[in-house]
Design a protein around this motif. Sequence first.
Motif, mmCIF file in Angstrom:
data_model
loop_
_atom_site.group_PDB
_atom_site.id
_atom_site.type_symbol
_atom_site.label_atom_id
_atom_site.label_comp_id
_atom_site.label_asym_id
_atom_site.label_seq_id
_atom_site.Cartn_x
_atom_site.Cartn_y
_atom_site.Cartn_z
ATOM 1 N N GLN A 195 0.825 -1.215 0.000
ATOM 2 C CA GLN A 195 0.000 0.000 0.000
ATOM 3 C C GLN A 195 0.857 1.262 0.000
ATOM 4 O OE1 GLN A 195 -0.112 -2.536 2.170
ATOM 5 N NE2 GLN A 195 -2.201 -3.050 2.776
ATOM 6 N N LYS A 200 -1.146 7.841 -6.002
ATOM 7 C CA LYS A 200 -2.524 8.272 -6.248
ATOM 8 C C LYS A 200 -2.693 8.555 -7.738
ATOM 9 C CE LYS A 200 -3.167 10.379 -1.686
ATOM 10 N NZ LYS A 200 -3.439 11.638 -0.940
ATOM 11 N N SER A 201 -3.838 8.157 -8.283
ATOM 12 C CA SER A 201 -4.103 8.404 -9.701
ATOM 13 C C SER A 201 -4.370 9.887 -9.919
ATOM 14 C CB SER A 201 -5.307 7.585 -10.168
ATOM 15 O OG SER A 201 -5.041 6.209 -10.065
ATOM 16 N N ASP A 253 -6.173 -4.720 -12.005
ATOM 17 C CA ASP A 253 -6.553 -3.356 -11.671
ATOM 18 C C ASP A 253 -5.977 -3.031 -10.292
ATOM 19 O OD1 ASP A 253 -7.695 -0.959 -10.978
ATOM 20 O OD2 ASP A 253 -9.762 -1.594 -11.380
ATOM 21 N N HIS A 255 -6.571 -0.811 -8.225
ATOM 22 C CA HIS A 255 -7.521 -0.233 -7.269
ATOM 23 C C HIS A 255 -8.656 -1.208 -6.954
ATOM 24 C CE1 HIS A 255 -5.406 3.536 -7.605
ATOM 25 N NE2 HIS A 255 -5.524 3.494 -8.906
#
Length: 256
Positions: A195, A200-201, A253, A255
């Motif tokens: 994590q 962050k996108s 993915d 996320h």
Amino acid sequence: MTATAQTLRPPSRTLMFLEGRAIHEFGAFLGALPLLSLAPRGDGHPVLVLPGLVASDASTRALRTFLTGKGYAVSGWRQGRNYGLRPGVQHAMIDLVEELSDRHGRKISLVGWSLGGLYARQLAKMMPERVRQVITLGSPFAGDPRSTNAWRVYEWASGRKADEVDPHFGGELAVPPPVPTTAIFSRTDGVCAWQGCMEKSGAQTESIEVESSHCGMGHHPAAVYAVADRLAQKEGQWRPFDRSGWRSLAYPDPHR
């Protein structure tokens, strides 16, 4: 520091034990070279590859050789083993970025594995006019330093506290550089809490998940392909990684 960063725990002993699969991942890399040859070629711009903690340029040789074959002007960091930010290390990296950028007359891409990725991010914050993009491999920039199984080794090697931050070296680690930035991470990383290795996108930031060990990420076939794909983008035309089609099988993915 966020509450999430404070509460992240290091990977389990089981995952740490499974880091031995890095050897098999290197074998997979050699076996996958015919497929990896299909990765896009580069435009010849300079690429600096930075190794992880207590590792040297020898650890990144496979990745650097592959990228050289794709047409990039690739360099190692030229400082022997990475024992952390000992005196002179920061200035030597800055000098090398300037040297490579000036020699080729172009911006440089920075690829950093683990601790090397932390350096890459900070260098890009200090020298954005010279950096084209940043790619990190299992780099714990978003977590507490003790959310890794290597923080004691870092303190021994560097002579610094794991949570000691140099305010003159790019500022807060978790803040992304002002250039396109890709964070490659693995949920089965046995060294760093995954994590804390995610970005962050955003308009020019992304994360790419691979199923890899920490110690094998620099030569894991999926990670190597992702690095080549990101580097091949035209300058000023960065787009997020495309997971459609066959890529959805190799790249989950992040996320989910």
